[in-house]
Scaffold this active site. Structure first.
Site, mmCIF file in Angstrom:
data_model
loop_
_atom_site.group_PDB
_atom_site.id
_atom_site.type_symbol
_atom_site.label_atom_id
_atom_site.label_comp_id
_atom_site.label_asym_id
_atom_site.label_seq_id
_atom_site.Cartn_x
_atom_site.Cartn_y
_atom_site.Cartn_z
ATOM 1 C CB SER A 14 -0.912 0.013 1.228
ATOM 2 O OG SER A 14 -1.632 1.230 1.253
ATOM 3 C CE LYS A 65 -11.913 -0.647 -1.200
ATOM 4 N NZ LYS A 65 -11.725 0.011 -2.492
ATOM 5 C CG ASP A 101 -12.609 3.391 -3.748
ATOM 6 O OD1 ASP A 101 -11.522 3.890 -3.395
ATOM 7 O OD2 ASP A 101 -12.944 2.234 -3.461
ATOM 8 N N GLY A 126 -16.974 -4.052 -15.404
ATOM 9 C CA GLY A 126 -16.875 -4.628 -14.068
ATOM 10 C C GLY A 126 -18.123 -4.334 -13.256
ATOM 11 C CB ALA A 127 -20.722 -5.654 -11.866
ATOM 12 C CG ASN A 150 -19.188 -7.969 -14.219
ATOM 13 O OD1 ASN A 150 -17.976 -7.749 -14.189
ATOM 14 N ND2 ASN A 150 -19.784 -8.816 -13.391
ATOM 15 N NE ARG A 151 -15.309 -13.179 -15.007
ATOM 16 C CZ ARG A 151 -14.255 -13.471 -14.273
ATOM 17 N NH1 ARG A 151 -13.118 -13.794 -14.852
ATOM 18 N NH2 ARG A 151 -14.313 -13.431 -12.965
ATOM 19 C CB THR A 152 -21.107 -12.413 -13.671
ATOM 20 O OG1 THR A 152 -19.927 -13.219 -13.529
ATOM 21 C CG2 THR A 152 -22.320 -13.189 -13.211
ATOM 22 N N GLY A 241 -4.534 3.917 -12.494
ATOM 23 C CA GLY A 241 -5.350 4.237 -11.320
ATOM 24 C C GLY A 241 -4.607 4.968 -10.218
#
Ligand code: NAP
Length: 278
Positions: A14, A65, A101, A126-127, A150-152, A241
């Site tokens: 970090s 989180k 974020d 993303g999700a 998202n992939r899913t 990022g």
């Protein structure tokens, strides 16, 4: 001396202690910021032990989180919408929780990269926890539309459903198209998946990039290189990022100390330290 921590697993890598120490130096705040590696299942106990020692607050990173959100006695609207928290502040018996974020990402794009989001077409890939945290503040920046892929796919559908009221308030079109069947082009593409972290390929085809699109990977450091090179090779402007990391930290610092640190300066210093150009 007030004490703060970043809590996560892993946490060794970090940059938060360095960032917050620099914020404190530049704003004349007296504080100490450390890091704490916590075993899965031990989050609540570890945070309560830190509070009992007089700790004033903490940042929370992967995978805690969602656990952090459960500890809160008071939660900001953006953290409630995200269902996840990355910043806790302790005051007596109260635990105030926020998610910085999303505002960190928006501030990095708008202020540091100089790219307006209002009226634009955005693709959020993303999700997971990161995508959940950034969608609300992205909507509040009033783009024309946001496609969440998202992939899913079912997870993206749940995410846009949760944000539909906010999108209505701000006049933003939300959709959850299938990741492999994306149509049209986007002026801003945000990779909020763990594909870079996992060292896997870019999860979208390059035809979705508008010429000179801003292509952001929430990852930073060498792991973001693959996505950044891909974006550049296809005519987009790549961004990692690192700016989001510094900007979310600046919002956390404000939440704790009531003072906004000079985040652009600290980002420039951190980039120089890491020899990380974008
Ligand atoms: P997460 O909750 O575990 O979610 C992972 C997401 O990535 C899911 O949507 C998952 O799809 C997708 N995914 C994973 N591997 C994939 C692949 N190979 N192809 C396509 N999709 C894939 O993780 P997170 O907390 O959201 O974190 C995501 C990234 O954001 C990480 O790299 C993290 O380091 C970064 N991050 C950066 C900052 C910053 O300050 N710069 C802050 C927060 C997070 P499924 O739903 O199908 O599994």
């Amino acid at each position: 001396m007030d004490h703060y921590l970043v809590v996560g697993n892993p946490v060794e890598h970090s940059k938060s202690p360095w960032i917050h120490a620099r914020f404190a130096e530049l704003t004349g705040q007296q504080l100490h910021y450390g890091k704490l590696l916590v075993a899965p299942g031990d989050f609540e106990h570890a945070v309560n032990a830190f509070r009992a020692q007089g700790g004033k607050g903490c940042n929370v990173t992967v995978p805690f989180k969602f656990d952090a959100a459960m500890l809160a006695t008071q939660t900001t609207p953006r953290a409630l919408l995200a269902g996840a928290c990355n910043t806790l502040r302790f005051e007596g018996s109260e635990v105030f929780a926020d998610n910085t974020d999303g505002i960190g990402l928006v501030n990095d794009i708008v202020s540091n990269a100089g790219v307006k989001l209002a009226g634009k077409d955005l693709l959020l890939i993303g999700a997971g926890g990161a995508a959940s945290g950034v969608l609300g503040p992205l909507i509040e920046a009033r783009p024309r539309r946001i496609a969440v892929a998202n992939r899913t796919q079912a997870k993206a559908e749940v995410l846009i459903e949760r944000h539909s009221e906010l999108a209505g308030v701000h006049g933003v079109q939300l959709s959850a198209p299938e990741l492999g069947l994306l149509q049209g082009t986007f002026e801003v593409v945000i990779n909020a998946t763990a594909s870079s972290l996992a060292g896997e390929g870019v999860p979208i085809a390059p035809h979705v990039l508008e010429r000179k699109a801003l292509a952001v990977d929430l990852m930073y450091g060498p792991a973001a290189r693959g996505f950044m090179d891909w974006a550049q090779a296809h005519g987009a402007v790549p961004r990692d990022g690192l700016g989001m990391l510094v900007e979310q930290a600046a919002e956390a610092f404000l939440f704790w100390r009531g003072v906004r640190p000079p985040s652009a300066q600290v980002l420039a210093e951190l980039r120089a330290t890491l020899s990380s150009p974008a």
